[in-house]
Each structure stands twice: as C-alpha cells, then as structure tokens.
Design an enzyme around this catalytic site. Structure first.
Site, PDB file in Angstrom:
ATOM      1  N   ASP A 100      33.859   5.108  34.831  1.00  6.09           N
ATOM      2  CA  ASP A 100      34.181   5.472  36.213  1.00  6.09           C
ATOM      3  C   ASP A 100      33.073   5.021  37.152  1.00  6.09           C
ATOM      4  OD1 ASP A 100      35.648   6.624  38.286  1.00  6.09           O
ATOM      5  OD2 ASP A 100      34.665   8.548  38.084  1.00  6.09           O
ATOM      6  N   CYS A 123      45.191  20.070  37.560  1.00  6.62           N
ATOM      7  CA  CYS A 123      44.628  21.192  38.329  1.00  6.62           C
ATOM      8  C   CYS A 123      43.122  21.319  38.189  1.00  6.62           C
ATOM      9  CB  CYS A 123      45.267  22.510  37.885  1.00  6.62           C
ATOM     10  SG  CYS A 123      47.068  22.497  37.790  1.00  6.62           S
ATOM     11  N   LYS A 153      26.600   4.822  41.060  1.00  9.20           N
ATOM     12  CA  LYS A 153      26.714   5.780  39.975  1.00  9.20           C
ATOM     13  C   LYS A 153      25.944   5.373  38.725  1.00  9.20           C
ATOM     14  CE  LYS A 153      31.227   7.997  40.782  1.00  9.20           C
ATOM     15  NZ  LYS A 153      32.553   8.261  40.179  1.00  9.20           N
ATOM     16  N   THR A 208      39.403   0.448  44.653  1.00 10.81           N
ATOM     17  CA  THR A 208      39.550   1.036  45.988  1.00 10.81           C
ATOM     18  C   THR A 208      38.197   1.297  46.640  1.00 10.81           C
ATOM     19  OG1 THR A 208      39.719   3.238  44.998  1.00 10.81           O
ATOM     20  CG2 THR A 208      41.778   2.094  45.492  1.00 10.81           C
ATOM     21  N   THR A 217      39.788  10.151  51.963  1.00 13.14           N
ATOM     22  CA  THR A 217      38.845  11.247  52.182  1.00 13.14           C
ATOM     23  C   THR A 217      37.537  10.751  52.803  1.00 13.14           C
ATOM     24  OG1 THR A 217      38.094  11.005  49.893  1.00 13.14           O
ATOM     25  CG2 THR A 217      39.730  12.719  50.343  1.00 13.14           C
TER      26      THR A 217
END
Length: 689
Positions: free
Chosen positions: A322, A617, A349, A257, A182
């Site tokens: 994260d 979702c 972050k 990544t 992305t």
C-alpha cells in the site's frame, strides 16, 4: 465559541516593537541593510502556507524566548462528525471545511462565525455509494477571493470568500464510478486541480483534473496509469507507461489515484502529483508478468497550463504494498555539497526521505527516516531501489514488512524550516504481515466498496510487533536525521515550523506542543481535551501573531487515551502571547458496553457478520470492534439492539448527514449477521474484563 482575551497592554506593545526591531536587525544582517526588505508573509493562504507547501510560517513574534506566554485567545466548537482538517487564513479570516465539506469562515481575531456554506453532500445521488470510503475532508484552497473545496461524492465547489455564496461547481468523478474525495484541491496558477481516492476498493483508474478558477470550465485531465491499449493512449506518457505493465491490467483499473498531496511550482509553472498504490496491492494479480507499473508510487511533474507530462520519479517500482506518494510534496532551495539546488522534498509511506531536482526530476538523495525492510538500498546515482525479494512474498511465503500500510509517514503533515534546514516528520514504526491469497490466479474482487487488497490472511503465529511513533528532524542537505524524540501511541498530528525556531504539533494524548526547532526540546504544552491529527497554522493580524489548530482524532485502532467518537471536543483553537481564555471543564466518561440478555447470538449468523465487518466496517468502527474515534464503538451503541433502526441506518443510510453511509448492497441476512456479530463481540469483551 469564546471571545478573544484582553487587549495588549503597554508592556506587550513594547515587546512587539522590540520584536519588530529584532526582525529588522536580522534582515540587515542577512544583507538587506539600506535596501527594501522583502515583505514577510503574514497570511496562511494555502494548505502548506504558500505554494512551497512547507508548512512553515516566517513569523517570529512567538519564539523560544516567550513561547511559555502563549495562551488561548478564542475557541469555536464545530458541530461535525469529523474534524481531521486544516484551516487556512486570508485577510483576517480563518476558513476551514469539516465533515461533509461544510465550509466555515471565522473572524481570525475573535472566532466569531461570519458565514457557513453546506454543499449538501449527503443529499447527492452519488453519495449513496461514494460515502462508503474515507471520512471527512482534510483541507481547502483559496485564490482570488474564492474558497475551493472538493466533496466526498465528487464535486469541486467554488464559494465567494466574503459572502459564502456559491460561485460555481462541477462534477469531477465522471470517469471514476467508485471514486471519492477527501483531500484538498490545489491551486496552480489560474487553475484549481483535484484528484480522488478509491483504489483500495474496486477497479479504478487514477487521474487529476484542472478547472479554470474563474469559471469552473475543465482545462485538462491527466491519467496516472495507462488504460486499455485497444482504445488508444491519451498521450505519449500513457503509451510509455503501458510498456511497464503486463497482462490485462486495465481490467483492474490500475489504481494510482492522487488522493492527497500535490504542489505548484511557481518557478517552473508546474504541478507535482503524488500518485497512489496499485489496485489491487498485489502486483501478481494486476500485472502478473511484473514491471515497474508507471506511474504508481511516483512523483509526476506536469505543465500547469496544459497538463502535459514533464518528468517523473518512481519511489516504488513493482509496488506490491500500500506504499504511495500521497504525503507532502514540499519545495525548497537548499545548498547541497556547496551548490544551491531547487529541490522537491518528500517523505512517503515507504520510509525513505527523498530530495529531487525540481527542474529535471533527477534524483539527489534518499535516506531512511524510519524502519523499513522492503529495500536493501537506494542506488545513490540512479535513485532506483534494490528491492528485498523476500518483501514480494513469493511462493506463498508470508513476510512481516516495514513500514505498515499506514506508512512510516502518513498524511499528517511534515514541515520544513528554511532557517534550520530541517524537515520535521511525524513518524510511525510499524509492520504488517503480507502473503498471497490461496490461489492468486483465481482471485476475484468483492464489489460494493469492500477493501480489496489482493492479500491473503496472515498464517497462524506470524504477527507484527506493536507499532511506535516519534518526531524526526531530518537534515535535508546532509541526508540524515538531526534528532528524534519518542511520542505517545502511534498516530500523532501534523507539524508546523516557524521563524521563531519553533515546531508546533498536536499529539494523540490531547496535548498541543511547541518544540525547539534546533534540538526538539519541549518548550510549551497545552491540554486540548482531544487528540489532534491536523497540522496547525500561523498568521499575523495587526502586528499580533496567532497559532490556530483544529482538534479531532480518528483511527482504525483503539488508543490510550481513547477519544470516544461521541465525546470528542471538536474545536478550532487559537493561541496568542498573553491570551488567557480557558476551556470549559471536560471529564470524559467511559460509556459501558451494552447488551440485551434476551438476544441469543447465532454463531452461524455472527460468522457472516464477521466477514462483513472485517472487510467493510473495520476501517471506521475499529479493529476488533474497539473504535478509535472515527465512528461509534458498536459494542456500546444502542442502534444495533433494534433490528429496524439498524437496517434503516446500515441499509437505507438514515444517518448519511452525520457521515454514516448506507450499504444498500448488503442483504437482509448480512445485516442481521452484523447484529449478531456485534452482540458476540460485546459479550466477549465483557467476559474478558
């Protein structure tokens, strides 16, 4: 699409001449009297403007004295499902990619579409699984008459900038089965480099790959975490990194990544990588004996020609969150303690703003720009953090950690102004409950592109406070905040600084704003009919300065105002002094929650659906099924009413071309469970009103 506003009159021409005279005067005052002044960059040819990636334009025709005269020159409506993307501009053409990496070329004066190239992402076999994570694309790259985009299912594509014809393409995720892309590609000399994401979902080993700009031939590949020792190590950097891992980490891939930020240093011919979190987040699972786990949560410097390791700096050793370094990597020359330093500045972050020496990688400074409690301090000499042991959630104890996984600073761009020495950061103050799963040793991941963090469910009664946001101006030389202003909601747009001593930023409330770069005073605002996350750009054509931004908002949380996925006004909007165009009137409509009185909710089936929704979702369709603009609100959608239509979309991927992936791994019972859970949540919402 609308044409540009009226031509400049005599008064405007005179103003431009005066502005040019002022610019010459400024250069003379800076020591350029009697010399040939350096050319002022008028294009915006890289993600951050140029290779320094500062999100800074030196143009000053638009400034604090006249910014109130800024008006809409033209707009272009984008037919896409996602427009969190930043354009570039070269030679009077604005280029951008939206949705499934569909590249557009617009005349920068008028907004007229010149060409469009669709790489047919949804038609690729790999898209069936790789479209299940991420949204659209955040940016593109340019070099030597070519535009580069990286597609979600894993290709790097080069397109002719004049014609929109394909030059070359290559598959780059040949070693990342569940990876996806992305982020923008990055030009580094005569190569274009791309990374990928995917280390929240399944065993994934991070790497970046460089390709020859002219031919697309692979030049080098660098892995960001070590692989299986039994297979040998690719280089000394991987051999050294392996000593910082324990257990059988390679079975978990490791993560790391490089899914967004890089930067190319022309001074040292190096490319800097911002590496990601580990997979899973919980280090007790992937590296049970501890260890720094290099090169997770790091800045890694590579030789741009060979891909060889040069140096690294790790912001988060023992990373069990994260936290990652995918945020902006920006390059600047800053005088610190009386000495000019070539620095890399970075606000990841974890809530600390870092300055590093670009030549050596040595730590210069780190200061807290947001609320954090994972570290007690950063050693001022070594740059190593003293980790708060409570933040490692040992012995089953839950901990409310700051920042939350979205980060104190996310991928919304920060900017740096060489004129003020300040960096402008869209900041979020939010926390998250972290705790081990019931039995760490028995943890197993769930395949099929479900989010796998290695964390347990928060215990009852332990919650994080509501998150807030602000814009922070950080003094790089003094390592402290210069000013801060509160902002609405949580997620706001990236920033751009300019030579006119302005900072531009779009907000989630739908306003596009200009602030004083010195003190944050609000100087101008424009209602955009949509929230914004992407950063603006600025460029000059024929002596006229323009500011362009693309509207579009997405979040995993409902916002106020809430930009409904189906009603978003996704547009390219361009502003100039004296322009007078108007947007068409827009009145958002609050769509009603739908229901079928004849549908009986089966509680057991709804429980199955809840498990699917909240692991697969929720990121797009929203926490609690309250969508935040990334995808339709399923409580208001007609498709779940029809079992056959719902199966065609969810299982078979009937709407892949509009960004909705197919989940062929879900069983008929799981898909039916989703339908029951959707109706259950719809009725619970209606009952609560």
């Amino acid at each position: 699409m609308k044409p540009m506003g009226r031509p400049m009159g005599l008064k405007r021409s005179a103003a431009l001449m005066l502005g040019a005279a002022c610019a010459i005067s400024t250069l003379q005052g800076a020591g350029w009297a009697g010399k040939t002044a350096p050319a002022v960059r008028t294009d915006w040819h890289a993600f951050g403007g140029d290779s320094d990636e500062q999100h800074y334009s030196p143009l000053d025709q638009i400034n604090q004295g006249n910014v109130k005269q800024l008006g809409l020159a033209w707009s272009y409506d984008v037919d896409t499902f996602d427009s969190y993307t930043q354009p570039i501009e070269v030679g009077g053409v604005v280029y951008f990619a939206a949705g499934l990496s569909v590249i557009h070329a617009l005349d920068a004066r008028t907004g007229k579409l010149l060409w469009k190239y669709d790489p047919d992402v949804a038609g690729q076999p790999e898209a069936k699984t790789r479209m299940r994570a991420g949204w659209g694309t955040r940016g593109i790259a340019y070099k030597d008459g070519m535009v580069f985009t990286a597609t979600r299912e894993g290709r790097l594509v080069a397109v002719d900038a004049k014609t929109g014809k394909l030059r070359w393409q290559v598959k780059t995720l040949d070693e990342a089965e569940n990876g996806y892309i992305t982020g923008p590609p990055w030009v580094a000399g005569d190569v274009v480099v791309t990374g990928f994401g995917g280390a929240d979902y399944s065993p994934t080993r991070g790497y970046v790959t460089a390709y020859d700009i002219k031919t697309g031939k692979k030049r080098w590949r660098f892995y960001t975490v070590p692989g299986d020792p039994a297979k040998g190590f690719e280089n000394k950097a991987m051999e050294a990194a392996a000593k910082t891992w324990t257990g059988e980490w390679w079975k978990f891939g490791g993560g790391g990544t490089v899914w967004h930020a890089m930067a190319y240093d022309t001074k040292y011919d190096r490319i800097y990588l911002g590496t990601g979190n580990g997979w899973p987040w919980n280090e007790k699972i992937r590296s049970p004996g501890g260890g720094d786990n290099l090169y997770l949560g790091s800045i890694v410097a590579l030789n741009a020609k060979t891909g060889e390791y040069v140096w690294h700096y790790q912001t988060n050793p023992e990373n069990s969150y994260d936290f990652n370094n995918a945020m902006d990597i920006e390059l600047a020359d800053v005088t610190i303690n009386g000495k000019l330093r070539h620095v890399l500045i970075h606000a990841p972050k974890n809530g600390f703003f870092y300055a590093l020496d670009r030549e050596t990688g040595k730590f210069i400074s780190a200061g807290e720009f947001a609320k954090q409690n994972w570290a007690k301090s950063i050693d001022p000499v070594t740059g190593k953090p003293e980790i708060n042991p409570d933040s490692l959630y040992q012995d089953g104890k839950a901990f409310v950690i700051f920042p939350f996984p979205n980060g104190a600073h996310g991928v919304q761009a920060m900017s740096y102004s060489p004129k003020t020495g300040l960096s402008y950061i869209p900041v979020m103050d939010g926390g998250r409950v972290v705790v081990d799963p019931p039995n760490v040793k028995d943890w197993t991941y769930r395949s099929g592109m479900f989010v796998n963090t290695g964390l347990g469910a928060p215990p009852p009664g332990v919650t994080a406070p509501a998150a807030v946001s602000k814009l922070v101006a950080w003094d790089v030389a003094k390592n402290r905040a210069a000013w801060s202003i509160p902002q609405p909601g949580v997620f706001n747009g990236g920033t751009m600084a300019t030579g006119g001593n302005l900072v531009f930023q779009g907000l989630n409330d739908g306003s596009f704003n200009a602030y004083s770069a010195q003190d944050g005073r609000s100087l101008w605002s424009y209602p955009m009919q949509n929230g914004m996350l992407a950063a603006p750009i600025s460029y000059s054509i024929g002596g006229r300065q323009y500011v362009t931004i693309i509207t579009g908002f997405r979040s995993s949380y409902a916002n106020t105002p809430n930009w409904d996925y189906r009603q978003q006004q996704r547009r390219v909007l361009t502003f100039a002094l004296g322009a007078t165009r108007k947007l068409p009137k827009f009145t958002p409509v609050d769509a009603p929650i739908m229901d079928d009185p004849g549908f009986t909710v089966d509680v057991a089936k709804a429980k199955i659906g809840s498990g699917i929704y909240n692991t697969s979702c929720v990121i797009c369709h929203g926490v609690g099924m309250a969508a935040g603009g990334a995808a339709p609100d399923l409580r208001k959608a007609p498709i779940p009413m029809d079992a056959n239509a719902f199966n065609a979309v969810v299982h078979d991927g009937a709407l892949m071309a509009r960004g909705m992936p197919g989940f062929g791994n879900l069983s008929a019972d799981e898909i039916e469970g989703l339908r029951h859970y959707i109706r259950q949540r719809a009725r619970e919402t209606m009952a609560a009103k």
